[in-house]
Each structure stands twice: as C-alpha cells, then as structure tokens.
Design an enzyme around this catalytic site. Structure first.
Site, short mmCIF file in Angstrom:
data_model
loop_
_atom_site.label_atom_id
_atom_site.label_comp_id
_atom_site.label_asym_id
_atom_site.label_seq_id
_atom_site.Cartn_x
_atom_site.Cartn_y
_atom_site.Cartn_z
N HIS A 71 0.76 -1.24 0.00
CA HIS A 71 -0.03 -0.02 0.01
C HIS A 71 0.85 1.09 0.07
O HIS A 71 1.94 1.25 0.17
CB HIS A 71 -0.94 0.10 1.19
CG HIS A 71 -0.27 0.16 2.40
ND1 HIS A 71 -0.83 1.26 3.50
CD2 HIS A 71 0.94 -0.01 3.06
CE1 HIS A 71 -0.02 1.39 4.44
NE2 HIS A 71 1.08 0.69 4.13
N CYS A 125 3.88 5.44 5.74
CA CYS A 125 4.10 4.13 6.46
C CYS A 125 5.41 3.80 6.36
O CYS A 125 6.21 4.01 5.32
CB CYS A 125 3.14 2.81 5.89
SG CYS A 125 3.19 1.37 6.84
N GLN A 143 -7.13 -3.04 9.56
CA GLN A 143 -8.36 -2.25 9.99
C GLN A 143 -9.40 -2.68 9.01
O GLN A 143 -9.04 -3.21 7.56
CB GLN A 143 -8.12 -0.70 9.70
CG GLN A 143 -7.24 -0.39 10.76
CD GLN A 143 -6.61 0.97 10.39
OE1 GLN A 143 -7.17 1.71 9.58
NE2 GLN A 143 -5.82 1.61 11.20
N SER A 166 -6.02 5.39 9.99
CA SER A 166 -4.62 5.56 9.79
C SER A 166 -4.31 6.61 8.70
O SER A 166 -3.11 7.34 8.65
CB SER A 166 -3.63 4.19 9.30
OG SER A 166 -3.81 3.30 10.34
N HIS A 169 -5.25 5.27 1.81
CA HIS A 169 -4.31 4.55 1.28
C HIS A 169 -4.72 3.98 -0.36
O HIS A 169 -6.00 4.26 -0.67
CB HIS A 169 -4.56 3.12 1.65
CG HIS A 169 -4.50 2.93 3.22
ND1 HIS A 169 -3.61 2.68 3.97
CD2 HIS A 169 -5.50 3.51 4.27
CE1 HIS A 169 -3.85 2.60 5.18
NE2 HIS A 169 -5.00 3.12 5.44
#
Length: 173
Positions: A71, A125, A143, A166, A169
C-alpha cells in the site's frame, strides 16, 4: 521466438539467470542464480518489483485464507497517529491527503510509475522502505475498511482511495 527461460524471467520480473525457489526449512521463498550459485532472501538488483509481486501472489504457497498486499499511505492531521518517518507532525487536512493520493493514483494508472516505487518516497508508512509491502495477512489482522478492499482485489490490481483511521491508502494486491 521467445525461449522458456525468457518467458519465465518475464513472468517473475527477475533479471536473467535468477529464479524463485522455496526454502523448506524456513517455509519462505528466496532467489537463486543458477550460474553464480548465489542465493539471497531479497530480490536481486534489476528486478521488476511489480511483476515479481504479481508472480509471487499467483505462484507461491499461501497460508490458508491469507493474501499478500502492498500500500501507499497518506496521513492527515486527523489520522490516528499524525506523524511519519517523513514528517514528524502532519498538518494537512483529510481533503488535502485525498487530493495527494488521487494524484498518485493517476500516475500509477497511467503507467508512469508503480505503486511500489512511489510508496518508497511518498508513503507515510514505515513499509515505504519495502515498496509498501505489508507481507501476508488474514482476515481480522488489518483495519476493517482496509481488509475489505484488499481481499476484494485481484492479484496485481490497485484500489482507489481507501479511508481508514490511519489515513488514506492505495492498496495493491
């Protein structure tokens, strides 16, 4: 005419002379060069990482019910942890993050750059150093919003914008 070796290399994305093998002791794939007898855990220099990911997704042994995905994450000020390896304090809005991610999505869809190559420099990330690679995971490990999209993708397919706690993405299975 294309030789079987050239076809294999095209499918794996590995440079000439390299192949994917499986370690029975570690139950993991590794890379082997038959002419030099070199073996290594990391793909050799010159590997087309995106082709390799598709090949691995389609041809490696997978634990039951698990998938492999990568991702690219863009965080915003309302993210669960609004900081990253690139930026200690992220102040952008969610809308700005979505705009950035849609720009990345256009570049990937046009073929200008791969998700993995873009993730290395643009993802918030820590998986950026591994081309955004998250490895194998099963249901209940990510998630919910991320997991639902990741499991719905076909190997090699890239998602649209996915919103989680978060951040936002792009996911590639």
């Amino acid at each position: 005419m294309v030789s079987a070796e050239q076809l294999l290399q095209a499918d794996t994305g590995l440079p000439a002379g390299w192949e994917v093998r499986h370690s029975n002791s570690k139950n993991l794939p590794y890379f082997f060069n038959a002419s030099s007898k070199e073996s290594r855990w990391e793909p050799p220099e010159g590997t087309d990482v995106d082709k390799l990911k598709v090949y691995m997704a389609q041809n490696t042994r997978k634990p039951e019910g698990k998938i492999h995905a990568a991702h690219l994450l863009v965080k915003h000020r309302d993210s669960r942890r609004p900081g990253s390896w690139k930026e200690p304090t992220i102040t952008r809005t969610k809308e700005e993050a979505i705009g950035i991610l849609k720009g990345h999505e256009r570049r990937i869809q046009s073929g200008e750059i791969s998700l993995g190559d873009l993730a290395q420099t643009e993802s918030d990330c820590s998986s950026a150093r591994k081309h955004g690679d998250l490895g194998m995971f099963g249901r209940g490990e990510m998630q919910k919003e991320f997991e639902e999209v990741a499991f719905a993708l076909e190997p090699g397919q890239v998602s649209g914008v996915v919103d989680t706690a978060s951040g936002v993405h792009l996911i590639q299975r």
